[in-house]
Scaffold this motif. Sequence first.
Motif, PDB file in Angstrom:
ATOM      1  N   MET A  39       0.832  -1.194   0.000  1.00  0.00           N
ATOM      2  CA  MET A  39       0.000   0.000   0.000  1.00  0.00           C
ATOM      3  C   MET A  39       0.871   1.250   0.000  1.00  0.00           C
ATOM      4  SD  MET A  39      -3.140  -0.718   2.675  1.00  0.00           S
ATOM      5  CE  MET A  39      -3.903   0.862   2.239  1.00  0.00           C
ATOM      6  N   ARG A  40       0.395   2.279  -0.681  1.00  0.00           N
ATOM      7  CA  ARG A  40       1.071   3.571  -0.618  1.00  0.00           C
ATOM      8  C   ARG A  40       0.726   4.249   0.708  1.00  0.00           C
ATOM      9  NH1 ARG A  40      -1.462   4.929  -5.550  1.00  0.00           N
ATOM     10  NH2 ARG A  40      -2.091   6.888  -4.557  1.00  0.00           N
ATOM     11  N   ASP A  41       1.701   4.922   1.283  1.00  0.00           N
ATOM     12  CA  ASP A  41       1.475   5.539   2.590  1.00  0.00           C
ATOM     13  C   ASP A  41       0.424   6.640   2.533  1.00  0.00           C
ATOM     14  OD1 ASP A  41       3.288   3.782   3.633  1.00  0.00           O
ATOM     15  OD2 ASP A  41       4.872   5.259   4.001  1.00  0.00           O
ATOM     16  N   ASP A  42       0.247   7.272   1.362  1.00  0.00           N
ATOM     17  CA  ASP A  42      -0.812   8.286   1.262  1.00  0.00           C
ATOM     18  C   ASP A  42      -2.185   7.670   1.434  1.00  0.00           C
ATOM     19  OD1 ASP A  42      -1.964   8.225  -1.920  1.00  0.00           O
ATOM     20  OD2 ASP A  42       0.014   7.358  -1.570  1.00  0.00           O
ATOM     21  N   ARG A  43      -2.354   6.394   0.990  1.00  0.00           N
ATOM     22  CA  ARG A  43      -3.646   5.728   1.171  1.00  0.00           C
ATOM     23  C   ARG A  43      -3.861   5.337   2.637  1.00  0.00           C
ATOM     24  NH1 ARG A  43      -6.745   7.892  -1.309  1.00  0.00           N
ATOM     25  NH2 ARG A  43      -5.057   9.375  -1.351  1.00  0.00           N
ATOM     26  N   ILE A  44      -2.777   5.058   3.333  1.00  0.00           N
ATOM     27  CA  ILE A  44      -2.900   4.772   4.764  1.00  0.00           C
ATOM     28  C   ILE A  44      -3.319   6.035   5.506  1.00  0.00           C
ATOM     29  CG2 ILE A  44      -1.608   4.132   6.839  1.00  0.00           C
ATOM     30  CD1 ILE A  44      -0.022   2.193   5.121  1.00  0.00           C
ATOM     31  N   LEU A  45      -2.709   7.177   5.177  1.00  0.00           N
ATOM     32  CA  LEU A  45      -3.100   8.432   5.805  1.00  0.00           C
ATOM     33  C   LEU A  45      -4.539   8.790   5.454  1.00  0.00           C
ATOM     34  CD1 LEU A  45      -2.353  10.835   7.546  1.00  0.00           C
ATOM     35  CD2 LEU A  45      -1.388  11.946   5.513  1.00  0.00           C
ATOM     36  N   ALA A  46      -4.953   8.492   4.233  1.00  0.00           N
ATOM     37  CA  ALA A  46      -6.339   8.755   3.837  1.00  0.00           C
ATOM     38  C   ALA A  46      -7.306   7.968   4.704  1.00  0.00           C
ATOM     39  CB  ALA A  46      -6.539   8.411   2.363  1.00  0.00           C
ATOM     40  N   GLU A  47      -7.017   6.679   4.954  1.00  0.00           N
ATOM     41  CA  GLU A  47      -7.917   5.879   5.780  1.00  0.00           C
ATOM     42  C   GLU A  47      -7.894   6.331   7.237  1.00  0.00           C
ATOM     43  OE1 GLU A  47     -10.231   3.994   4.916  1.00  0.00           O
ATOM     44  OE2 GLU A  47      -9.714   3.832   2.796  1.00  0.00           O
ATOM     45  N   MET A  48      -6.733   6.706   7.734  1.00  0.00           N
ATOM     46  CA  MET A  48      -6.685   7.275   9.086  1.00  0.00           C
ATOM     47  C   MET A  48      -7.626   8.471   9.175  1.00  0.00           C
ATOM     48  SD  MET A  48      -2.658   7.391  10.140  1.00  0.00           S
ATOM     49  CE  MET A  48      -1.851   5.977  10.899  1.00  0.00           C
ATOM     50  N   THR A  49      -7.507   9.356   8.190  1.00  0.00           N
ATOM     51  CA  THR A  49      -8.296  10.582   8.196  1.00  0.00           C
ATOM     52  C   THR A  49      -9.782  10.290   8.078  1.00  0.00           C
ATOM     53  OG1 THR A  49      -6.431  11.745   7.174  1.00  0.00           O
ATOM     54  CG2 THR A  49      -8.606  12.796   7.048  1.00  0.00           C
ATOM     55  N   ARG A  50     -10.125   9.361   7.209  1.00  0.00           N
ATOM     56  CA  ARG A  50     -11.540   9.029   7.020  1.00  0.00           C
ATOM     57  C   ARG A  50     -12.177   8.604   8.344  1.00  0.00           C
ATOM     58  NH1 ARG A  50     -14.300   7.376   2.369  1.00  0.00           N
ATOM     59  NH2 ARG A  50     -12.342   6.968   1.267  1.00  0.00           N
ATOM     60  N   TRP A  51     -11.494   7.725   9.087  1.00  0.00           N
ATOM     61  CA  TRP A  51     -12.085   7.207  10.320  1.00  0.00           C
ATOM     62  C   TRP A  51     -12.041   8.220  11.448  1.00  0.00           C
ATOM     63  CZ3 TRP A  51     -15.408   3.489  10.362  1.00  0.00           C
ATOM     64  CH2 TRP A  51     -15.428   2.628   9.258  1.00  0.00           C
ATOM     65  N   ILE A  52     -11.079   9.120  11.411  1.00  0.00           N
ATOM     66  CA  ILE A  52     -11.073  10.204  12.394  1.00  0.00           C
ATOM     67  C   ILE A  52     -12.264  11.132  12.163  1.00  0.00           C
ATOM     68  CG2 ILE A  52      -9.842  12.315  13.062  1.00  0.00           C
ATOM     69  CD1 ILE A  52      -7.224  10.686  12.638  1.00  0.00           C
ATOM     70  N   PHE A  53     -12.536  11.458  10.908  1.00  0.00           N
ATOM     71  CA  PHE A  53     -13.644  12.360  10.621  1.00  0.00           C
ATOM     72  C   PHE A  53     -15.001  11.666  10.718  1.00  0.00           C
ATOM     73  CE2 PHE A  53     -10.410  15.283   9.216  1.00  0.00           C
ATOM     74  CZ  PHE A  53     -10.980  16.527   9.427  1.00  0.00           C
TER      75      PHE A  53
END
Length: 225
Positions: A39-53
């Motif tokens: 996985m690209r790390d940008d997609r990991i940050l995207a999922e972190m952000t999605r669940w935080i919001f």
Amino acid sequence: MTPFADIFARAAERKGGVEALEAMLATTRPRPPADIARMRDDRILAEMTRWIFYAGFTWKVIDDKWGAFEEAFWRFDPNACAFMTDDQFGTLMQNRGIVRNGAKIKAVQANGKFLLDLEAEHGSAARFFADWPDSDHVGLLDVLKKRASHLGGDAAGRFLRAIGKPAFITTRDVVAALVREGVVSRAPGGKRDLALVQAAFNAWSTESGRDLTAISRVLAMSIGE
């Protein structure tokens, strides 16, 4: 401790039989570690952000705005997010296309830095998550709680599932099942309780060959008359 086969049978009875239950479990199959590692790390940050919001909002509100989130946060490039300037933060706080929650926007910056640290330590954040042993899931939750931002409680487990990592989530029904099975006497709130939960999941996984996500969901679906 009750054999997992008995818990599975109870859940199957409640959910219309073994085939119906297996079909439900198939919707949340984890990815192989090798796939997570790619996985690209940008997609990991995207999922972190999605669940935080997602926390505190109707998920559909966030999903409907997600394209704007992607654009506003530089496609979740960890470098861009980690080194967000005050002016850029101010611009985000004026962006009506996203949810303008200052603490959560700052969490994106903090988590970008966290992922860059993991990249320096492990080659990539994806490799770190892929290599972490499922038998110490509570240890990974502790890392997220201490080193990431806004990723405690259920949000951490749901984020991990989103990237394909097996995870148990101590929802109300899962806790009720764990109490019924004598693993804990209440919702786990400290290291001792979480160690007991981890030990139970590890034993059930060894017995059944199933992953943490599947076991967690079966426990939840075994609750009720």
